[in-house]
Scaffold this active site. Structure first.
Site, PDB file in Angstrom:
ATOM      1  N   PRO A 192      -6.676   1.188 -10.261  1.00  0.00           N
ATOM      2  CA  PRO A 192      -6.565   2.577 -10.696  1.00  0.00           C
ATOM      3  C   PRO A 192      -5.178   3.148 -10.363  1.00  0.00           C
ATOM      4  CG  PRO A 192      -8.505   2.244  -9.308  1.00  0.00           C
ATOM      5  CD  PRO A 192      -7.683   1.020  -9.223  1.00  0.00           C
ATOM      6  N   GLU A 193      -4.657   3.926 -11.291  1.00  0.00           N
ATOM      7  CA  GLU A 193      -3.375   4.599 -11.071  1.00  0.00           C
ATOM      8  C   GLU A 193      -3.574   6.094 -11.199  1.00  0.00           C
ATOM      9  OE1 GLU A 193       0.147   3.104 -13.014  1.00  0.00           O
ATOM     10  OE2 GLU A 193      -0.878   1.215 -13.438  1.00  0.00           O
TER      11      GLU A 193
END
Length: 67
Positions: free
Chosen positions: A2-3
């Site tokens: 996840p970013e």
């Protein structure tokens, strides 16, 4: 992986940034069921002269608030 990208005005302390990224990392890991070391966070900081709201630069808003 996840970013998360966080956009904010410059001026926060290093301790404030540390606390923010720690808490965001914990929330993302918990809610997406991933390991904390897979969460990438990018702080995108802008100067008050480079960001505006309602057609007024934040630098101008700060000046108007002082008068």
């Amino acid at each position: 992986m996840p970013e998360v990208y966080i956009y904010a005005l410059q001026g926060k302390t290093l301790d404030q940034k540390r606390k923010l990224v720690k808490e965001v990392t914990e929330a993302v890991a918990r809610n997406l069921d991933v390991a904390e070391d897979t969460v990438l966070i990018q702080l995108m900081e802008s100067s008050q002269e480079a960001k505006a709201k309602g057609g007024v630069l934040f630098s101008d808003r700060a000046t108007a608030a002082k008068t």
